[in-house]
Motif scaffolding. Structure first.
Motif, PDB file in Angstrom:
ATOM      1  N   ASP A   8       0.690  -1.163   0.168  1.00  0.00           N
ATOM      2  CA  ASP A   8      -0.060  -0.048   0.031  1.00  0.00           C
ATOM      3  C   ASP A   8       0.985   1.308  -0.021  1.00  0.00           C
ATOM      4  O   ASP A   8       1.288   1.708   1.094  1.00  0.00           O
ATOM      5  CB  ASP A   8      -0.955   0.070   1.282  1.00  0.00           C
ATOM      6  N   ARG A   9       1.163   1.838  -1.112  1.00  0.00           N
ATOM      7  CA  ARG A   9       1.925   2.914  -1.272  1.00  0.00           C
ATOM      8  C   ARG A   9       1.595   4.091  -0.519  1.00  0.00           C
ATOM      9  O   ARG A   9       2.172   5.281  -0.510  1.00  0.00           O
ATOM     10  CB  ARG A   9       2.218   3.151  -2.916  1.00  0.00           C
ATOM     11  N   ARG A  10       0.279   4.436  -0.283  1.00  0.00           N
ATOM     12  CA  ARG A  10      -0.075   5.375   0.563  1.00  0.00           C
ATOM     13  C   ARG A  10       0.193   5.578   2.022  1.00  0.00           C
ATOM     14  O   ARG A  10       0.330   6.649   2.479  1.00  0.00           O
ATOM     15  CB  ARG A  10      -1.820   5.331   0.776  1.00  0.00           C
ATOM     16  N   LEU A  11       0.802   4.594   2.171  1.00  0.00           N
ATOM     17  CA  LEU A  11       1.799   4.537   3.806  1.00  0.00           C
ATOM     18  C   LEU A  11       3.143   5.279   3.597  1.00  0.00           C
ATOM     19  O   LEU A  11       3.677   5.431   4.457  1.00  0.00           O
ATOM     20  CB  LEU A  11       1.960   2.948   4.320  1.00  0.00           C
ATOM     21  N   ILE A  12       3.541   5.256   2.214  1.00  0.00           N
ATOM     22  CA  ILE A  12       5.114   5.534   2.095  1.00  0.00           C
ATOM     23  C   ILE A  12       5.261   6.922   2.619  1.00  0.00           C
ATOM     24  O   ILE A  12       6.307   7.432   3.603  1.00  0.00           O
ATOM     25  CB  ILE A  12       5.547   5.377   0.665  1.00  0.00           C
ATOM     26  N   ALA A  13       4.478   8.036   2.234  1.00  0.00           N
ATOM     27  CA  ALA A  13       4.273   9.488   2.514  1.00  0.00           C
ATOM     28  C   ALA A  13       4.567   9.729   3.988  1.00  0.00           C
ATOM     29  O   ALA A  13       5.377  10.321   4.732  1.00  0.00           O
ATOM     30  CB  ALA A  13       3.256  10.160   1.719  1.00  0.00           C
ATOM     31  N   PRO A  14       3.593   9.313   4.802  1.00  0.00           N
ATOM     32  CA  PRO A  14       3.675   9.538   6.329  1.00  0.00           C
ATOM     33  C   PRO A  14       4.781   8.681   6.998  1.00  0.00           C
ATOM     34  O   PRO A  14       5.430   9.299   7.710  1.00  0.00           O
ATOM     35  CB  PRO A  14       2.358   8.865   6.965  1.00  0.00           C
TER      36      PRO A  14
END
Length: 443
Positions: A8-14
């Motif tokens: 889940d690449r949405r996790l990378i930013a935070p």
């Protein structure tokens, strides 16, 4: 055939933004120590507590936050801790004296302690969900973010000081905190599966804290008259070991750790690597400003080649999960950087000083990446948060030792003679790092 699950690449930013909070606050201060000392009329031996305060709080806070992540999941710890960073930034920017400034650094240390163990916990959970063995690309991204920010920090700090004074290196934490809270609220899973069990070992935390604090107070002023601090540290350390072996859910599971020799060696390498990295970062930078006569902005810019070297070497090697070659090369380049530092002086050309920085940047790009990958492979999945936190504790134990070394060698100012003495110390550290590496070379 069902297609494989994707990370889940949405996790990378935070994860990335949160994990840089600590290294950016660690490294920006390198060029601010001299201006802060001038502002409050105190010598380097006292401004060293700005380094020590953050590292001591982080050394304790990382495994505590990691254990809480194991127990309650990454989201709540990430959001609470990154909010605290903004409060600490405001306190530092408005500090009327050195004591309040040190207090803000302690608060920063605690606030920046949750993001890394939370990130490692999320990576492990996603790896289990997607069936990845060692997610080298994700681990590499996390390492790049931390290492690059750590070495870019002095350049950024110098630019901020040039724009508005040393206060800006604290004020910048406010927007960073807001970004973390927004990204975390949007994308971190609300019900991330907790791997841990049991409760928090408060006695273990107190004894661990007391051991580190006593040892650090001695290291900051290592005198025979302060022998009682060593005795206290040993006594508390022994009590900590006994307590951890007796409780069902210890703060640090020494029984598991004691049977995991590769993980112990990884922690040892991490301490030594960061004694070298931070001794060079703070010692060389203070010398550039005080003895070489460069301003904070110029000193920060001169460290930019170090940053670029770390970026390039991490990018080139980051996607390979192999550990062996990175550790050997990292130790050798740290040895070379220490040797090069022996030959610099106030008349050394700028381009030569920049070259020394490039040499020092290579091990900073290699050692943390290799040890982080080793930990991911060696740690108990049920304690990945606290194990990752303890790896960061090793970083800041190394940084605390380096702060004590800098305070000792620069007790009369950041002189060339002091820099050369520090270089001899770094040669010993680099030699020990290579020895430990050859004694235990992971695949």
């Amino acid at each position: 055939m069902t297609p494989p699950e994707r990370f889940d690449r949405r996790l990378i930013a935070p994860m990335l933004v949160g994990s840089i909070l600590n290294p950016i606050n660690s490294s920006m201060l390198a060029v601010a120590l001299i201006p802060i000392g001038a502002a409050f009329g105190v010598p380097p031996s006292q401004t060293a507590w700005l380094v020590t305060g953050l590292y001591l709080a982080t050394a304790v806070g990382q495994p505590v936050m990691g254990r809480l992540v194991d127990l309650f999941g990454p989201r709540p710890l990430y959001l609470i801790a990154t909010s605290l960073v903004g409060v600490a930034g405001l306190l530092g920017a408005l500090a009327p004296n050195l004591g309040v400034l040190v207090a803000s650094r302690v608060l920063l240390g605690l606030g920046t302690s949750a993001a890394y163990p939370a990130s490692m916990s999320l990576i492990r959970s996603e790896a289990d969900r997607t069936g990845m063995d060692t997610p080298a690309a994700i681990l590499s991204s996390l390492s790049i973010a931390n290492q690059v920010i750590a070495v870019i920090g002095p350049t950024l700090g110098g630019l901020l000081i040039g724009l508005g004074g040393w206060h800006l290196i604290f004020t910048i934490n406010v927007p960073l905190s807001v970004i973390c809270v927004v990204l975390g609220s949007l994308w971190l899973p609300r019900r991330a599966r907790s791997r841990g069990a049991g409760g928090l070992d408060y006695v273990g935390i107190v004894l661990f804290t007391g051991t580190l604090v006593s040892l650090m107070f001695f290291l900051m002023q290592p005198r025979v008259s302060h022998w009682y601090l060593v005795v206290l540290a040993v006594a508390l350390g022994v009590a900590f070991v006994i307590a951890q072996l007796r409780v069902v859910e210890p703060f640090i599971d020494l029984r598991v750790l004691g049977g995991n020799r590769p993980l112990i060696m990884t922690y040892t390498r991490q301490v030594l690597a960061y004694v070298g990295a931070y001794s060079f970062l703070y010692g060389f930078t203070q010398w550039l400003e005080e003895a070489r006569g460069l301003g904070a902005s110029a000193a920060g810019l001169l460290l930019l080649p170090l940053s670029l070297a770390a970026v390039v070497i991490t990018a080139l090697t980051g996607r390979r999960a192999a550990i062996r070659g990175k550790l050997v090369a990292g130790g050798l380049f740290l040895l070379l950087a220490a040797a090069a530092q022996l030959f610099v002086g106030t008349s050394t050309p700028i381009w030569v000083l920049a070259l020394v920085g490039v040499i020092a940047g290579v091990p900073q790009g290699l050692n943390n990446l290799a040890n982080q990958t080793a930990l991911y492979q060696q740690a108990d999945p049920a304690r990945i948060g606290s194990s990752a936190g303890l790896l960061r504790t090793c970083v800041y134990v190394g940084a605390l030792i380096s702060a004590a070394a800098n305070a000792h060698f620069f007790q009369y100012g950041a002189t060339t003679a002091g820099l050369h003495d520090l270089a001899i110390f770094l040669l010993v550290v680099a030699g020990l790092l290579l020895l430990v590496t050859f004694l235990d070379l992971p695949e």
